[in-house]
Design an enzyme around this catalytic site. Structure first.
Site, short mmCIF file in Angstrom:
data_model
loop_
_atom_site.label_atom_id
_atom_site.label_comp_id
_atom_site.label_asym_id
_atom_site.label_seq_id
_atom_site.Cartn_x
_atom_site.Cartn_y
_atom_site.Cartn_z
N LYS A 1 0.85 -1.19 0.00
CA LYS A 1 0.00 0.00 0.00
C LYS A 1 0.88 1.23 0.00
CE LYS A 1 -1.84 2.68 3.02
NZ LYS A 1 -1.89 3.97 2.29
N GLY B 1 6.91 4.84 8.58
CA GLY B 1 6.03 5.98 8.77
C GLY B 1 6.17 6.53 10.17
N SER B 2 5.13 7.18 10.64
CA SER B 2 5.20 7.88 11.92
C SER B 2 5.17 6.91 13.09
CB SER B 2 4.04 8.87 12.04
OG SER B 2 2.81 8.18 12.22
N THR B 3 5.73 7.35 14.21
CA THR B 3 5.73 6.54 15.42
C THR B 3 4.31 6.31 15.91
OG1 THR B 3 7.93 7.32 16.05
CG2 THR B 3 6.54 6.47 17.82
N GLU C 1 9.91 0.93 10.86
CA GLU C 1 10.93 1.99 10.71
C GLU C 1 10.18 3.30 10.87
OE1 GLU C 1 12.60 5.01 9.45
OE2 GLU C 1 12.55 4.17 7.43
N GLY D 1 2.86 3.61 13.94
CA GLY D 1 3.56 2.39 14.33
C GLY D 1 2.96 1.76 15.58
N CYS E 1 13.06 10.87 7.80
CA CYS E 1 12.96 10.38 9.17
C CYS E 1 14.29 10.46 9.91
CB CYS E 1 12.42 8.95 9.19
SG CYS E 1 13.32 7.82 8.13
N GLU F 1 9.46 15.33 16.38
CA GLU F 1 9.79 15.27 14.96
C GLU F 1 8.91 16.25 14.20
OE1 GLU F 1 10.72 11.81 11.72
OE2 GLU F 1 8.85 11.65 12.83
#
Length: 799
Positions: A193, A245-247, A267, A250, A301, A398
């Site tokens: 995706k 992607g973003s934490t 990651e 995640g 990132c 971030e």
């Protein structure tokens, strides 16, 4: 109009536009509308829904793209499952030929794909042309090699199965290559995706797959928003999820996949330090900042968004950086003279602006590069905020934009402390002309990648991934291949079920004890924390019974407080990680020697717990000794490697211990299994908090006495008894526990994965039956890989 003589006199840049005509023709040829790519062909979305994709530099709509739903994901997963057996059985050489063909076709269409990427994402054509495309090609070439060598390099492993892959919008095609190439090389099939904002190069890649004759169903691409990704994560027939992607997302994926045994690699975000010492080449370091934070508009990132500069050069460094940023050109991404392009989306642009405005309102010194007000598009100037407090949100959160903050330091130790003062741990950059300083700092940094006198260096041969809340798992190199492989024996292993005798039996009132003949005095087992035998903080105990139900004694009932004490003691034993491998080996050999002296006692425990013969208990004990010798031998041989990257670097892959690791061991072959799990962790330098099965408490109390005389440092191994799953959950929730190993029932494994979502620690949960007497299942590389995290250090050489 600017003349040639004017340009020669001013040495100013003139416009150098790249034509969008080939991309526009491609879009028009498809009616500016694209469906999903499933089972080798493009199909309309089941619900008939589409969404717009826009050029962030012009705000013009480029195309309509299918919105994926549950039915679309089901179709794609079904196609991937159908294609899996034939693709996995195809053989390494044939898969290598397919990957090689993909790499060649990417090269043939590189210019078209670079222009499409810049129009879709907003990054400059120089970056998409000179960085993204060559690296994507490199990944497919590199992994064609792994496909060819798979049988010889990974003989005990096989493909994990159907992989769900979710890639971000900052490097759409490159992230696709990072994930697809190793998966295909391993023999997996994929449902990918792409990001909702940037799906067009993934769609173009799908057409390329048809062109190279990739078998239908091996690669499937479903476009859509976060709901589409959620359907993919939750799908029961997906065996592996890989997410970049973003934490925050995640964490959602960790929770959504907790009740399954899917492999997971994340990651995630970063707030990477950029450390400049006073002996650094300042001009080179300034250019490093440009490459680190203003590359891809800071939407990276691992961007070096926190500058730590030694105070003696801070003023000079800041002046040079301010002057350099004034010369950066922000504008049309398709102009080859542009240094920075557009922010990917208006929402992201607004967030960046709000964070900078908040910092200015608080009085922070803020410097910005020149930016002519654009008529349209999402542009933001390069921004530098000086002397930002270490705890300020701009220094901790971030931003994902072209914003860099700076702060000063005086000593090396202070620089390391400031660098590690973050919940993230993705990357770091160290600048000094003293190689001793560079390597000392690199070893101390909690980051998965460290660049010395450089920034944002990537290669398919070197693993990439983070520590702490930057995620777990690696992409690239040998370590990245393991993410898509599983041990062959695990496929046929049955589900792990623990016997009733292993359950906790709380003691409500006193009860006569049928003691072991060898131990006629009533026993009350204590914990082993920090080298001391300690009582339970709760003041409660539980009954320890034999396999037949006879009461053998009691043990302290562990609580959250006891686990906290054990974790604290483990942190105090940090010197164990710095002890040489040789010294750790000697300690383990000494442990084996003293363990052998207690053979009669421990064999008696094994007989009582499991109702086995003396001969069987003796055989198990001999296997325990052999296992100790195995990891004593491994302790000074768990080498890393030097990756063969393309640039002039010695790229070291260093195997580093996690730090403090929680371990919940299983009831089966209790002593052998617990030590088979504890020893690899200790051998590589971790400190361990062990939660053994409740019914083994008396045996492990005796084992702790062996530790007393075996030179094991206080706190290196701590043992707490009680309800195994309750105590393991405390370890999963504990922010100062770096990793958790859980070997137990599937319900407990799901509980641990869910509990770890907050801090995103690495959790190795194994809910399949392991034959602890079989070396191919119970020792070796799989355990050592899970006991370490790989740090890649890029060291330049040459003039």
């Amino acid at each position: 109009m600017t003349s040639v003589s004017d340009i020669l006199r001013t040495m100013d840049y003139g416009p150098s536009p790249e034509s969008p005509a080939p991309v526009n023709q491609w879009l028009s040829a498809h009616g500016m509308r694209f469906g999903h790519f499933i089972d080798g062909q493009f199909v309309a979305p089941a619900a008939g829904e589409y969404f717009g994709v826009f050029n962030p530099a012009t705000e013009e709509r480029l195309a309509l793209v299918a919105q994926g739903g549950a039915h679309d994901v089901d179709q794609a997963v079904a196609a991937a499952r159908q294609a899996l057996p034939a693709w996995a059985a195809l053989g390494g050489h044939q898969r290598a030929r397919h990957l090689y063909a993909i790499a060649r076709h990417l090269q043939k269409h590189a210019r078209f794909l670079a222009v499409l990427e810049s129009m879709d994402n907003g990054k400059t054509i120089r970056e998409s042309r000179d960085v993204d495309l060559p690296l994507a090609v490199r990944h497919f070439y590199h992994h064609a090699g792994w496909a060819q060598l798979l049988a010889s390099e990974f003989p005990a492993h096989e493909a994990v199965g159907v992989c769900g892959q979710i890639v971000p919008w900052n490097f759409p095609l490159l992230m696709l290559a990072w994930k697809l190439a190793p998966a295909l090389a391993a023999g997996c099939t994929v449902v990918l995706k792409p990001a909702e904002l940037t799906p067009l190069t993934a769609i173009a890649f799908a057409q390329l797959c048809v062109g190279v004759g990739l078998p239908a169903g091996v690669v499937n691409i479903v476009t859509g928003d976060g709901d589409t990704g959620a359907h993919l994560v939750r799908h029961p027939e997906v065996h592996k999820i890989a997410f970049t992607g973003s934490t925050e997302v995640g964490r959602m994926i960790r929770r959504a996949s907790a009740d399954s045994d899917k492999k997971l690699s994340l990651e995630l975000g970063g707030k990477s330090p950029f450390i400049v010492f006073d002996d650094a080449d300042i001009d080179a370091a300034v250019e490093g900042v440009v490459d680190s934070i203003w590359f891809n508009q800071g939407q990276v990132c691992c961007a070096g968004s926190r500058i730590l500069v030694q105070e003696s050069i801070a003023e000079r460094f800041g002046a040079k950086l301010r002057a350099r940023m004034q010369r950066l050109r922000v504008g049309d991404p398709l102009d080859k003279s542009s240094d920075m392009g557009a922010i990917v989306d208006g929402v992201q642009l607004q967030r960046i602006g709000q964070m900078v405005a908040a910092g200015r309102a608080e009085g922070l010194a803020c410097w910005q590069g020149a930016l002519e007000p654009p008529a349209c598009g999402h542009f933001f100037p390069p921004t530098f905020l000086e002397n930002v407090p270490a705890a300020h949100p701009l220094a901790q959160e971030e931003i994902f934009g072209p914003i860099v903050v700076s702060m000063g330091f005086r000593t090396l130790d202070e620089a390391v402390a400031l660098a590690n003062n973050s919940r993230y741990g993705l990357a770091a950059s160290v600048w000094s002309e003293n190689v001793n300083v560079c390597l000392t700092v690199a070893a101390e940094l909690l980051a998965g990648v460290v660049w010395i006198n450089g920034a944002n260096l990537f290669d398919a041969a070197a693993g990439f991934g983070g520590y702490r809340e930057s995620g777990f798992g690696r992409e690239g190199g040998r370590e990245g291949m393991h993410e898509y492989l599983v041990p062959k024996w695990l496929r046929t292993a049955s589900a792990l079920e623990e016997p009733e005798s292993a359950r906790l039996h709380p003691s409500a009132h006193p009860e006569p004890t049928a003691a072991l003949a060898a131990q006629p005095i009533d026993r009350s087992a204590k914990f082993y924390i920090g080298g001391q035998h300690t009582r339970a903080d709760s003041g409660y105990s539980f009954a320890v019974r034999s396999h037949g139900g006879a009461l053998l004694g009691h043990a302290g009932l562990g609580s959250r407080k006891d686990v906290r004490n054990a974790v604290e003691a483990a942190h105090k034993a940090s010197g164990w990680a710095k002890t040489s491998g040789h010294a750790r080996a000697q300690v383990l050999y000494c442990f084996a020697e003293n363990l052998a002296a207690r053979a009669d006692c421990l064999v008696a425990h094994l007989r009582a717990m499991d109702a086995i013969s003396e001969a069987a208990a003796t055989r198990q004990f001999e296997q325990v000794l052999e296992r100790v010798f195995h990891y004593a031998a491994i302790a000074d041989k768990n080498d890393g490697s030097a990756h063969a990257t393309l640039t002039a670097h010695v790229t070291l892959a260093m195997n580093e211990p996690f730090g403090v690791v929680g371990l919940r061991s299983p009831a089966q072959s209790a002593l052998l299994s617990a030590l088979s799990l504890t020893l690899p962790l200790l051998a590589v330098g971790n400190r361990v908090v062990l939660i053994p099965p409740a019914h083994t408490a008396l045996m492990f109390a005796d084992l702790s006495q062996v530790l007393d005389t075996s030179d094991v440092p206080d706190g290196a191994l701590n043992i707490v008894f009680g309800d195994s799953d309750d105590l393991a959950e405390v370890l999963a929730l504990h922010d100062d526990v770096a990793a958790l190993w859980y070997f137990g029932p599937a319900t407990g494994a799901a509980r641990m994965r869910a509990a770890s979502a907050g801090n995103l620690k690495s959790v190795w949960a194994q809910s399949r039956h392991t034959d602890w007497t079989a070396p191919e299942q119970a020792q070796g590389g799989e355990y050592l890989r899970h006991a370490c995290q790989v740090k890649n250090i890029w060291i330049p050489y040459g003039e």
